[in-house]
Design an enzyme around this catalytic site. Structure first.
Site, short mmCIF file in Angstrom:
data_model
loop_
_atom_site.label_atom_id
_atom_site.label_comp_id
_atom_site.label_asym_id
_atom_site.label_seq_id
_atom_site.Cartn_x
_atom_site.Cartn_y
_atom_site.Cartn_z
N ARG A 153 47.96 -72.01 166.15
CA ARG A 153 46.96 -72.18 165.08
C ARG A 153 46.81 -70.90 164.28
NH1 ARG A 153 44.92 -77.16 165.59
NH2 ARG A 153 44.77 -77.95 167.72
N ASP A 154 46.67 -71.08 162.96
CA ASP A 154 46.44 -69.93 162.09
C ASP A 154 45.07 -69.33 162.43
OD1 ASP A 154 47.73 -69.06 159.07
OD2 ASP A 154 45.70 -68.37 159.58
N ILE A 155 45.03 -68.00 162.46
CA ILE A 155 43.82 -67.29 162.84
C ILE A 155 42.74 -67.41 161.75
CG2 ILE A 155 44.33 -64.99 161.87
CD1 ILE A 155 43.53 -63.84 164.63
N GLU A 213 52.51 -62.76 153.49
CA GLU A 213 51.89 -61.58 154.11
C GLU A 213 52.63 -61.13 155.36
OE1 GLU A 213 47.85 -62.67 154.87
OE2 GLU A 213 47.38 -62.86 152.74
N VAL A 214 53.16 -62.09 156.09
CA VAL A 214 53.87 -61.76 157.34
C VAL A 214 55.35 -62.06 157.12
CG1 VAL A 214 54.09 -62.22 159.80
CG2 VAL A 214 51.82 -62.30 158.71
N HIS A 217 57.50 -68.65 158.27
CA HIS A 217 56.61 -69.57 158.97
C HIS A 217 56.27 -70.73 158.05
CE1 HIS A 217 54.50 -66.15 157.18
NE2 HIS A 217 53.58 -67.01 156.79
N HIS A 233 53.61 -73.39 157.12
CA HIS A 233 52.19 -73.72 157.26
C HIS A 233 52.07 -75.24 157.31
CE1 HIS A 233 50.43 -69.74 155.96
NE2 HIS A 233 51.59 -69.63 155.34
#
Ligand code: AMP
Length: 116
Positions: free
Chosen positions: A30-32, A96-97, A101, A103
Site C-alpha cells: 500500500r502507498d504510504i 519521485e521514486v 512502480h 499505481h
C-alpha cells in the site's frame, strides 16, 4: 548503474510496509500516502529506474506487474467498479521514486485524471 531507492528496503523487508503480494519477481504494497481509497504500488523486484530503462528482456516482467495489479483489484473488491493504473516517468511525469512502480488506484470515482 542506477541507484537503489527506498523500494529496495521494502522489497527486502528492511523497513515496514503493508505488503499485499510478493514473489520472486514482483512486490506490491500500500502507498504510504494514499491518493484514493485503494492505492497500491506494484513494483518489479529488479531495479528499473524509469520506463525509459525498460528493455525487451523485461517484457514478461512488465506484463506480470499488470497481472498482479488485476488480481489485487479483484482482491480489493474494485475489479467491477473500476480502477486506474498509472506509471509516472521522470520530472514532468511526477516521478519521485526512481524504481518503476505501477499505481493501482480505485475504490471511488477517479474522474478524468488523477495527478499523483
Ligand atoms: P511516484 O511519484 O510515481 O514516483 O510515486 C511514488 C509513490 O511512492 C508515492 O505515491 C509515495 O507516496 C510512495 N511512497 C514513498 N515512500 C513510500 C513508502 N515507504 N511506503 C509506501 N509508499 C511510499
Amino acid at each position: 548503474m542506477p541507484e537503489e531507492t527506498i523500494f529496495r528496503k521494502i522489497i527486502n523487508k528492511e523497513i515496514p510496509s503493508e505488503m499485499l503480494y510478493q514473489d520472486d519477481y514482483v512486490t506490491a504494497f500500500r502507498d504510504i500516502s494514499p491518493q484514493a481509497k485503494t492505492h497500491i504500488l506494484i513494483i518489479p523486484n529488479k531495479l528499473i529506474a524509469t520506463t525509459n530503462d525498460i528493455e525487451i528482456k523485461d517484457e514478461i516482467l512488465i506484463g506480470k506487474l499488470y497481472t498482479v495489479a488485476k488480481n489485487l483489484a479483484k482482491q480489493e473488491g474494485i475489479a467491477q467498479s473500476g480502477y486506474r493504473l498509472i506509471m509516472n516517468c521522470n520530472d514532468d511525469g511526477g516521478q519521485e521514486v526512481y524504481h518503476i512502480h505501477l499505481h493501482l488506484l480505485g475504490g471511488q470515482p477517479l474522474g478524468k485524471l488523477v495527478t499523483l
